[in-house]
Design an enzyme around this catalytic site. Structure first.
Site, PDB file in Angstrom:
ATOM      1  N   PRO A  79      52.883  50.171  19.763  1.00 64.00           N
ATOM      2  CA  PRO A  79      53.786  51.244  20.235  1.00 64.00           C
ATOM      3  C   PRO A  79      53.152  52.225  20.841  1.00 64.00           C
ATOM      4  O   PRO A  79      52.083  52.626  20.228  1.00 64.00           O
ATOM      5  CB  PRO A  79      54.463  51.798  18.932  1.00 64.00           C
ATOM      6  CG  PRO A  79      54.744  50.564  18.026  1.00 64.00           C
ATOM      7  CD  PRO A  79      53.296  49.990  18.133  1.00 64.00           C
ATOM      8  N   GLU A  80      53.389  52.593  22.168  1.00 63.91           N
ATOM      9  CA  GLU A  80      52.845  53.816  22.571  1.00 63.91           C
ATOM     10  C   GLU A  80      53.371  55.046  22.657  1.00 63.91           C
ATOM     11  O   GLU A  80      54.393  55.029  22.032  1.00 63.91           O
ATOM     12  CB  GLU A  80      52.601  53.346  24.245  1.00 63.91           C
ATOM     13  CG  GLU A  80      51.796  51.953  24.164  1.00 63.91           C
ATOM     14  CD  GLU A  80      51.585  51.566  25.842  1.00 63.91           C
ATOM     15  OE1 GLU A  80      51.704  52.393  26.737  1.00 63.91           O
ATOM     16  OE2 GLU A  80      51.536  50.372  25.821  1.00 63.91           O
ATOM     17  N   LYS A  96      49.775  58.884  19.622  1.00 65.53           N
ATOM     18  CA  LYS A  96      50.382  57.708  19.179  1.00 65.53           C
ATOM     19  C   LYS A  96      50.711  57.656  17.594  1.00 65.53           C
ATOM     20  O   LYS A  96      51.300  56.896  17.131  1.00 65.53           O
ATOM     21  CB  LYS A  96      49.771  56.570  19.269  1.00 65.53           C
ATOM     22  CG  LYS A  96      49.497  56.077  20.692  1.00 65.53           C
ATOM     23  CD  LYS A  96      48.822  54.732  20.825  1.00 65.53           C
ATOM     24  CE  LYS A  96      48.312  54.457  22.413  1.00 65.53           C
ATOM     25  NZ  LYS A  96      47.246  53.242  22.462  1.00 65.53           N
ATOM     26  N   HIS A 134      58.109  42.233   4.204  1.00 66.70           N
ATOM     27  CA  HIS A 134      57.021  43.112   4.820  1.00 66.70           C
ATOM     28  C   HIS A 134      57.151  44.792   4.819  1.00 66.70           C
ATOM     29  O   HIS A 134      56.570  45.495   5.827  1.00 66.70           O
ATOM     30  CB  HIS A 134      57.115  42.739   6.222  1.00 66.70           C
ATOM     31  CG  HIS A 134      56.933  41.275   6.486  1.00 66.70           C
ATOM     32  ND1 HIS A 134      55.653  40.768   6.145  1.00 66.70           N
ATOM     33  CD2 HIS A 134      57.867  40.282   7.126  1.00 66.70           C
ATOM     34  CE1 HIS A 134      55.701  39.453   6.459  1.00 66.70           C
ATOM     35  NE2 HIS A 134      56.702  39.094   7.011  1.00 66.70           N
ATOM     36  N   ARG A 155      52.051  42.958  10.202  1.00 69.69           N
ATOM     37  CA  ARG A 155      50.624  42.596  10.246  1.00 69.69           C
ATOM     38  C   ARG A 155      49.763  43.630   9.300  1.00 69.69           C
ATOM     39  O   ARG A 155      48.349  43.479   9.293  1.00 69.69           O
ATOM     40  CB  ARG A 155      50.025  42.768  11.489  1.00 69.69           C
ATOM     41  CG  ARG A 155      50.848  41.751  12.368  1.00 69.69           C
ATOM     42  CD  ARG A 155      50.588  41.808  13.731  1.00 69.69           C
ATOM     43  NE  ARG A 155      49.244  41.227  14.032  1.00 69.69           N
ATOM     44  CZ  ARG A 155      48.514  41.135  15.126  1.00 69.69           C
ATOM     45  NH1 ARG A 155      48.937  41.295  16.299  1.00 69.69           N
ATOM     46  NH2 ARG A 155      47.341  40.645  15.347  1.00 69.69           N
ATOM     47  N   ARG A 178      33.462  60.125  36.144  1.00 70.58           N
ATOM     48  CA  ARG A 178      33.638  59.202  35.185  1.00 70.58           C
ATOM     49  C   ARG A 178      33.638  57.541  36.156  1.00 70.58           C
ATOM     50  O   ARG A 178      34.558  57.605  36.982  1.00 70.58           O
ATOM     51  CB  ARG A 178      35.055  58.949  34.483  1.00 70.58           C
ATOM     52  CG  ARG A 178      35.341  60.261  33.748  1.00 70.58           C
ATOM     53  CD  ARG A 178      34.803  60.096  32.275  1.00 70.58           C
ATOM     54  NE  ARG A 178      34.973  61.172  31.415  1.00 70.58           N
ATOM     55  CZ  ARG A 178      34.583  61.007  30.101  1.00 70.58           C
ATOM     56  NH1 ARG A 178      34.228  60.118  29.633  1.00 70.58           N
ATOM     57  NH2 ARG A 178      34.879  62.153  29.494  1.00 70.58           N
ATOM     58  N   ARG A 210      41.752  44.139  27.738  1.00 64.58           N
ATOM     59  CA  ARG A 210      43.189  44.196  27.712  1.00 64.58           C
ATOM     60  C   ARG A 210      43.685  43.401  28.941  1.00 64.58           C
ATOM     61  O   ARG A 210      43.079  43.627  30.010  1.00 64.58           O
ATOM     62  CB  ARG A 210      43.526  45.534  27.509  1.00 64.58           C
ATOM     63  CG  ARG A 210      43.146  46.573  26.521  1.00 64.58           C
ATOM     64  CD  ARG A 210      43.542  45.916  25.253  1.00 64.58           C
ATOM     65  NE  ARG A 210      44.881  45.680  24.758  1.00 64.58           N
ATOM     66  CZ  ARG A 210      45.615  46.659  24.501  1.00 64.58           C
ATOM     67  NH1 ARG A 210      45.232  47.752  24.230  1.00 64.58           N
ATOM     68  NH2 ARG A 210      47.143  46.148  24.384  1.00 64.58           N
TER      69      ARG A 210
END
Length: 278
Positions: free
Chosen positions: A2-3, A59, A93, A112, A153, A262
């Site tokens: 989740p973001e 987050k 869970h 998880r 950067r 990613r």
């Protein structure tokens, strides 16, 4: 994982269910590694605390409690935070649950076991805040602020967007979507972006995040809001997880590469590659 939009959606959906409620005790904990401080100390500190507000930082979901304590929860890969009847916490869970004064429970379902629950004092909350960059939907996150974060950067812009120290809350899904909307190749060094591109990227970041919040987030696997409902933003993806499909803008074939370990999706025609500065 989740973001920002998913965590914001969970916070907003939990607020009417939790605000003003009192936590009467720790009902379940079968995975102590997820918890800080120790289970005994946590149970002693949490009992009798009133939930005053529900918010978000990056987050992290933040439950502000009386006595200047904050319950900080990170959903990680598969976490779900729900308010439910007590018997729901017996599910396989569900590894953490809190009793509430209305007879219901706040449960953390995490297949998880990557999720984290931290009870923070004011100093701990300040430390959590300090390690994150600015919120991309905040009023002070301007194009100039974004330019300052990217100055000098040389890393790929995709990697920079994922860096929580630079900008808070953006993950793999919305980094891909924002770069496509801004027509910026994910391998473009941050320092190479022109002022026009920075303006476009700033707009794109805010647009994709706001749109995702409106659509209650993206439910690809485990994500649900505080009522157990799925989001629908996945129905509006332009490039994420669409390798081999036509670009919605130019019909070229969407490609997949790996950036910062990613999966990264982009249009090779719309998103122009820039050269590394010397």
């Amino acid at each position: 994982m989740p973001e920002l939009p998913e965590v914001e959606t969970v916070a907003r959906s939990l607020a009417p269910q939790l605000q003003g409620r009192t936590i009467t005790g720790l009902a379940k904990l079968d995975w102590p590694k997820m918890l800080t401080p120790s289970p005994d100390e946590f149970a002693a500190l949490i009992a009798g605390r009133r939930i005053e507000a529900i918010g978000r930082r990056a987050k992290w979901l933040l439950l502000s409690l009386d006595g200047e304590w904050t319950l900080a929860i990170h959903l990680r890969m598969s976490g779900q935070l729900l308010v439910a009847e007590p018997e729901t916490s017996e599910a396989r869970h569900v590894h953490f649950a809190l009793d509430l004064d209305n007879g219901r429970r706040l449960i953390f379902n995490d297949q998880r076991k990557f999720g984290r629950v931290h009870l923070l004092d004011r100093q701990g909350l300040a430390a959590l805040d300090a390690v994150h960059g600015p919120e991309p939907l905040a009023a002070d996150f301007t194009p100039s602020a974004l330019a300052e974060r990217l100055q000098n950067r040389r890393a790929p812009i995709k990697a920079l967007l994922l860096d929580q120290h630079l900008i808070a809350g953006i993950g793999n899904i919305y980094a891909n979507e924002a770069l496509w909307l801004a027509r910026i190749h994910p391998l473009t060094p941050g320092a190479m972006l022109t002022p026009e591109q920075i303006n476009e990227l700033h707009h794109a970041i805010r647009h994709v995040l706001q749109e995702a919040i409106t659509n209650q987030g993206s439910s690809l696997r485990n994500y649900r809001d505080g009522y157990g409902r799925q989001g629908t933003q996945q129905e509006h993806f332009n490039v994420y997880d669409r390798a081999g499909e036509p670009c919605p803008r130019c019909q070229s074939t969407i490609e997949r590469i790996v950036v910062a370990q990613r999966s990264t999706y982009f249009c090779p025609t719309c998103q122009i590659t820039m050269q590394q500065p010397e």
